[in-house]
Design a protein around this motif. Sequence first.
Motif, PDB file in Angstrom:
ATOM      1  N   ALA A 101       0.835  -1.201   0.000  1.00 49.30           N
ATOM      2  CA  ALA A 101       0.000   0.000   0.000  1.00 49.30           C
ATOM      3  C   ALA A 101       0.870   1.252   0.000  1.00 49.30           C
ATOM      4  O   ALA A 101       2.027   1.234   0.412  1.00 49.30           O
ATOM      5  N   SER A 125      -2.962  -1.009  -2.968  1.00 50.33           N
ATOM      6  CA  SER A 125      -3.810   0.016  -2.366  1.00 50.33           C
ATOM      7  C   SER A 125      -3.137   1.370  -2.513  1.00 50.33           C
ATOM      8  O   SER A 125      -1.988   1.549  -2.113  1.00 50.33           O
ATOM      9  N   ASN A 127      -3.765   5.287  -1.506  1.00 51.03           N
ATOM     10  CA  ASN A 127      -4.541   6.230  -0.709  1.00 51.03           C
ATOM     11  C   ASN A 127      -4.107   7.646  -1.042  1.00 51.03           C
ATOM     12  O   ASN A 127      -2.946   8.011  -0.832  1.00 51.03           O
ATOM     13  N   LEU A 167      -9.141  -0.304  -5.686  1.00 52.26           N
ATOM     14  CA  LEU A 167      -7.908  -0.264  -4.896  1.00 52.26           C
ATOM     15  C   LEU A 167      -7.505   1.168  -4.544  1.00 52.26           C
ATOM     16  O   LEU A 167      -6.561   1.378  -3.789  1.00 52.26           O
ATOM     17  N   ASN A 169      -8.276   4.849  -2.936  1.00 53.57           N
ATOM     18  CA  ASN A 169      -9.087   5.459  -1.884  1.00 53.57           C
ATOM     19  C   ASN A 169      -8.735   6.934  -1.762  1.00 53.57           C
ATOM     20  O   ASN A 169      -7.561   7.296  -1.689  1.00 53.57           O
TER      21      ASN A 169
END
Length: 436
Positions: A101, A125, A127, A167, A169
């Motif tokens: 991530a 992931s 973010n 995936l 965010n």
Amino acid sequence: MFEFTKGKALPNYGLIGVNRKFRRLNLEMTASCHNRCAFCFVDMPTRKGTMSMDDLQHALVAIPNFSGSCYVCLHGESFLLNDLPERCGLVKRHWPDCELALTTTFNIDRGTEYIERLFASGLQSLNISCYGYTMDGYKKLHGINAFSAVLNNMRYLKNIKNIDKKLINLCSFTNIKDKFDIDEDKAKKEFMRFAKECGIKTVNEAPMRLWNEPDDISAPKRRMPYVCPVVWGPTAEVLHIAFNLDVYPCCSLVGNKYGDGPVIGNLRRNTLEEIFNSPAYLHFYDKHWARELDGIPWCSNCGYIHNTTAPDELARLAAYEGNRLAGQKVYYWGGGETFRKYGLFFSGTNPQAVLVDIEGEHPSHVHGIPVTHPDVALNEKNKLPIIIFAAPRHNNIIIESIIRKYPYYTYKDIVLAHADMWPQRSVQKSINEYLC
């Protein structure tokens, strides 16, 4: 090892010295950051440096077969690195079972090919931290003119067809207006529509908390008797490795503007087992359990001490406190519904009285324990620990009242029956598993 935990040692749950496993690892690829965010507690101008590929390789070998969440960032901006995709690929080759991530401001225009390579390397992931939604608002919050770069990178996402947009965010704060007097509600709605058009399906919204600005939840707990989960709970399962392979017990201690926190070891010089048995870590750990945060100034200023702990972990903490006080004379504060639900965790103690300071008639005894007013029972010569059985909303009021009325008592003399924060369905399961 405590017998009652059936091999699940307390209080340092989650640490490498207990079960040889962390659930999350923050791996700081670079300490550098071009942003100057208004809310950041890290002293970015003094933190410079990038993890060498040799050091990255060393860290990957030092922690074999890691299978938890790996964030290839800590406080630096990893998007500064031209070779970030190659670094992510190296991590996934060593740790194929980890969940890779990245958290980024996403405000360096990298083009479609770079982002494609990032996901192709194994990133699972992404973010995106974006808290301003106009040119002016973004500059005020993030400190640079880079809003257009965010928009460009999001457009690239729209054009990339071979990645799962689930995936990705988008992280958003809900209280920017209150904290910084920036009213961008209309612009935020337009930005969120644009993000959805780019395929971003998930938005994580939460209130901003500044590191040294406690909110209503954390303010009383930072003074204890609540013990920070960094030394026992879910955040004890997170390993923080800085760009130079220094290891820290908490991410808030890395490069803090208010004084760099304790380095507990370095992966170039120490194994993880050596680090978490070192004098530096044991000092940090013992001070927290002794509730003597004046010896750790970084922690005494922290406003992040709050409870995000799972019911089973709270059960084990309550069991730990009950075991610690077993055989001792104590006072119970409160003998109502909370006590009837959770008193079993402290059944090994020797209660001298149930203390009730509410006016009105009360039973003379609760489960055979005499009921009395605190003014009658509490005195400096015969000071006994107090275990509070109360609803969460009443705990802080009771604690403050005890400290004010009976100044010979300190936070160290008070124990919360942490079980009173659990949903009822978890109670019997926890009692059966940990105390039977």
